[in-house]
Design a protein around this motif. Structure first.
Motif, mmCIF file in Angstrom:
data_model
loop_
_atom_site.group_PDB
_atom_site.id
_atom_site.type_symbol
_atom_site.label_atom_id
_atom_site.label_comp_id
_atom_site.label_asym_id
_atom_site.label_seq_id
_atom_site.Cartn_x
_atom_site.Cartn_y
_atom_site.Cartn_z
ATOM 1 N N TYR A 101 -11.875 -31.516 -19.564
ATOM 2 C CA TYR A 101 -10.836 -32.529 -19.758
ATOM 3 C C TYR A 101 -10.048 -32.658 -18.450
ATOM 4 O O TYR A 101 -10.177 -31.809 -17.555
ATOM 5 C CB TYR A 101 -9.896 -32.130 -20.902
ATOM 6 N N ASN A 110 -6.733 -32.253 -16.510
ATOM 7 C CA ASN A 110 -5.482 -31.529 -16.727
ATOM 8 C C ASN A 110 -4.287 -32.315 -16.168
ATOM 9 O O ASN A 110 -4.445 -33.439 -15.681
ATOM 10 C CB ASN A 110 -5.559 -30.113 -16.138
ATOM 11 N N ILE A 150 -6.942 -33.069 -12.332
ATOM 12 C CA ILE A 150 -8.198 -32.402 -11.953
ATOM 13 C C ILE A 150 -8.991 -32.097 -13.223
ATOM 14 O O ILE A 150 -8.420 -31.749 -14.258
ATOM 15 C CB ILE A 150 -7.906 -31.095 -11.174
ATOM 16 N N ASP A 171 -9.436 -17.186 -23.940
ATOM 17 C CA ASP A 171 -10.235 -18.097 -23.128
ATOM 18 C C ASP A 171 -9.664 -18.126 -21.726
ATOM 19 O O ASP A 171 -8.567 -17.627 -21.464
ATOM 20 C CB ASP A 171 -10.234 -19.512 -23.740
ATOM 21 N N ARG A 172 -10.408 -18.703 -20.821
ATOM 22 C CA ARG A 172 -9.903 -18.944 -19.474
ATOM 23 C C ARG A 172 -10.408 -20.327 -19.049
ATOM 24 O O ARG A 172 -11.455 -20.785 -19.459
ATOM 25 C CB ARG A 172 -10.328 -17.845 -18.514
ATOM 26 N N THR A 173 -9.558 -20.977 -18.231
ATOM 27 C CA THR A 173 -9.881 -22.342 -17.832
ATOM 28 C C THR A 173 -9.950 -22.434 -16.322
ATOM 29 O O THR A 173 -9.053 -21.959 -15.615
ATOM 30 C CB THR A 173 -8.806 -23.315 -18.356
ATOM 31 N N ASP A 174 -11.026 -23.027 -15.857
ATOM 32 C CA ASP A 174 -11.154 -23.355 -14.431
ATOM 33 C C ASP A 174 -10.358 -24.638 -14.216
ATOM 34 O O ASP A 174 -10.772 -25.716 -14.606
ATOM 35 C CB ASP A 174 -12.638 -23.546 -14.112
ATOM 36 N N GLU A 175 -9.154 -24.492 -13.640
ATOM 37 C CA GLU A 175 -8.261 -25.641 -13.477
ATOM 38 C C GLU A 175 -8.462 -26.344 -12.135
ATOM 39 O O GLU A 175 -7.767 -27.304 -11.817
ATOM 40 C CB GLU A 175 -6.794 -25.192 -13.583
ATOM 41 N N GLY A 176 -9.355 -25.852 -11.323
ATOM 42 C CA GLY A 176 -9.601 -26.442 -10.016
ATOM 43 C C GLY A 176 -9.891 -25.330 -9.030
ATOM 44 O O GLY A 176 -9.979 -24.148 -9.410
ATOM 45 N N ALA A 209 -10.609 -29.979 -15.691
ATOM 46 C CA ALA A 209 -10.537 -28.564 -16.046
ATOM 47 C C ALA A 209 -11.714 -28.219 -16.961
ATOM 48 O O ALA A 209 -12.204 -29.066 -17.707
ATOM 49 C CB ALA A 209 -9.220 -28.263 -16.756
ATOM 50 N N VAL A 210 -12.157 -26.968 -16.859
ATOM 51 C CA VAL A 210 -13.279 -26.504 -17.686
ATOM 52 C C VAL A 210 -12.814 -25.296 -18.484
ATOM 53 O O VAL A 210 -12.500 -24.246 -17.918
ATOM 54 C CB VAL A 210 -14.505 -26.132 -16.825
ATOM 55 N N LEU A 211 -12.757 -25.467 -19.791
ATOM 56 C CA LEU A 211 -12.248 -24.420 -20.690
ATOM 57 C C LEU A 211 -13.420 -23.683 -21.322
ATOM 58 O O LEU A 211 -14.327 -24.302 -21.884
ATOM 59 C CB LEU A 211 -11.391 -25.057 -21.794
ATOM 60 N N ARG A 247 -1.384 -18.190 -15.062
ATOM 61 C CA ARG A 247 -2.363 -18.704 -14.117
ATOM 62 C C ARG A 247 -2.548 -17.719 -12.976
ATOM 63 O O ARG A 247 -1.594 -17.089 -12.511
ATOM 64 C CB ARG A 247 -1.919 -20.051 -13.547
#
Lengths: 162, 371
Positions: free
Chosen positions: A7, A9, A13, B288-293, A15-17, B342
């Motif tokens: 999605y 964010n 950017i 969970d963990r999120t790749d935010e960039g 984001a991959v959850l 984060r």
């Protein structure tokens, strides 16, 4: 197949959850799919997924493995891929940072030439610095650059190789 | 008139010579022949009875007015007396009930009817290979039971002098029997008293341990003495979450799932592989963990913390370059009451000293505090 949700964010950017499927405290009774839905719901509740933002569930293997232009990723609805215009901006930022480091180094050599009274060296360094300053305006990263791989290979000769 | 006795040569006068003829030929019967006999057919007349040509006929009085005649003897009415055994008779004057029927039709049923003290029903049996249906054998004087099968349901007494060899749970060879190991279930034991246990006493004899009271524990009394239920000296209690968080003292035991509540241990931790596709990552208490960039990872704690403050997040990592101190990992956006924080990877430019967000190979974080 491990599933993830992608999605946009709050920073714009992609984001991959991904739930931590192998965490020993994983709640009992949930399938992998249910665990992902639970993670999405929690992200929506705490604002991690901005209000009104949509998400898409994809296979983890469909997430690009090359992260060079990570912040330019976009979800086309059928694939997660590099958005080339955004990637050009990111790439130019990297060039600009490398250019800045080179300018910083030449500032030192210029100051030494000033201290030595070497005007010809000062003039030569000034010319070189101007070339560096002009790079963002003169270095073409658009013509014939139509893939992330070509963009990644594009690098000014005036800068040290990466 | 036929057959009458008459003058042979009738004339007007019967001469003396004819009367006294020595050969007796002076008188004859009318139509007489060889074998005929004379009888008185009335008080004044002699008559001739012609011989019977049937050799088995006897002289009877069955002729007209009981005159003699030749006829067969009627055995039903013409004889009397009992023919003795010596003469081929039976020596008896009457047959038993049903005997005549049996003699006429010698079936097993007719034989059973003729007998007066029979037992059982069905066909008569003989020595070789008879088939008996539910016979009551009584007490046989002897017998060989080699081919007998089935189960004797009412054997109650007696001594078997030579056992058949048994197989299975109970085995035997001759008169020696044995029970297989581990073959006796609890159901085979005699009923006992609720709460008692089985043991062996000092003499090695099986015995019961008396039932104890609530809260008592089974206590060994050493070798040579049966154990008994006794009051426990000190029973440790299971540590609660509050016990763990306050590091309470006392006789408390800590089950493994309570260790995580101790202030001295991390409540959650995670190891993120930032430069690849996040495979094979490890964690504890992370939802969970999120790749935010680039270089930015948001972690969601599974079990939230009780407060936003008074927590400690320790983080670190590297970008895959050996001994490169320019890569640093920091924390931002921590809100542990909602369970998120984060982790940011930063790479410093070696010339300008300016840091920029960058991916790390291993990004690690551990969180301490109260949940």
């Amino acid at each position: 197949m491990v599933k993830v949700a992608c999605y946009i964010n709050s920073e714009g950017i992609l984001a991959v959850l991904m739930p931590m499927y192998n965490d020993p405290t994983r709640p009992a009774g949930y399938t992998d799919d249910e665990l992902l839905e639970r993670a999405i719901a929690r992200k929506q509740a705490n604002g991690g997924i901005p209000e009104g933002a949509t998400y898409r569930i994809i296979d983890h293997s469909d997430v690009p493995s090359d992260r060079t232009f990570r912040n330019s990723w976009e979800d086309t609805g059928s694939a997660v891929q590099v958005n080339l215009p955004k990637a050009r901006v990111l790439h130019m930022d990297v060039i600009r940072a490398a250019r800045n480091a080179e300018l910083y180094a030449k500032d030192i050599t210029f100051m030494r030439a000033v201290e030595a009274g070497d005007t010809s060296a000062q003039s030569a360094i000034a010319t070189e610095k101007q070339v560096l300053r002009d790079i963002p305006a003169t270095f073409d990263i658009t013509t014939d650059v139509d893939t992330p791989e070509k963009l990644k290979a594009k690098w000014p000769d005036e800068l040290p190789a990466r | 008139m036929a057959n009458e006795f008459k003058h042979k040569d009738p004339g007007t006068v019967l001469t003396q010579a004819e009367f006294i003829a020595s050969d007796g030929t002076g008188h004859i019967f009318d139509s007489q022949a060889q074998g005929d006999i004379v009888y008185a057919s009335s008080t004044t007349v002699l008559s001739r009875l012609g011989k019977s040509t049937t050799s088995t006929h006897a002289l009877t009085n069955t002729g007209t007015n009981n005159n003699p005649t030749w006829a067969k003897i009627a055995l039903a009415t013409g004889v009397s007396g009992t023919l003795p055994v010596a003469n081929g008779g039976t020596g008896i004057t009457s047959l038993g009930s049903g005997v005549a029927t049996f003699m006429g039709t010698p079936s097993s049923a007719n034989l059973r009817s003729a007998l007066t003290d029979e037992t059982g029903t069905g066909g008569a049996v003989f020595a070789t290979s008879p088939t008996l249906v539910t016979p009551a054998l009584g007490t046989p004087a002897s017998g060989v039971m080699t081919n007998v099968s089935g189960t004797a349901s009412s054997l109650t007494a007696g001594t078997v002098t030579t056992n058949a060899n048994l197989t299975g749970v109970v085995t035997s060879s001759g008169n020696a029997t044995a029970i297989a190991d581990k073959a006796i279930g609890i159901a085979k034991l005699a009923d006992g008293t609720d709460g008692e246990l089985i043991t062996w006493n000092a003499s090695g004899v099986i015995a019961a341990v008396a039932a104890g009271n609530a809260t008592q524990v089974l206590t060994s009394n050493g070798a040579g003495a049966a154990p008994t239920f006794q009051a426990a000296s000190t029973v440790p209690t299971e540590a609660s979450e509050a016990n763990m968080e306050s590091e309470a003292t006392g006789t408390i035991y800590v089950p493994p799932d309570m260790v995580r509540h101790s202030p001295g241990v991390a409540k959650c931790w995670i190891n993120i592989h930032g430069t690849d596709t996040f495979a094979e990552e490890q964690s504890y208490n992370v939802a969970d963990r999120t790749d935010e960039g680039t270089g930015t990872y948001e972690v969601t704690v599974a079990d939230d913390f009780v407060g936003a403050n008074n927590n400690c997040i320790v983080c670190g990592g590297h970008d895959g370059v050996t001994s490169d101190p320019r890569f640093n990992v920091g924390v931002t956006g921590a809100n542990l009451t909602t369970g998120t924080f984060r982790i940011i990877g930063m790479l410093e430019d070696g010339t300008t000293g300016i840091s920029a967000v960058a991916d790390g190979t291993d990004i690690m974080a551990a969180v301490f505090g109260a949940q």
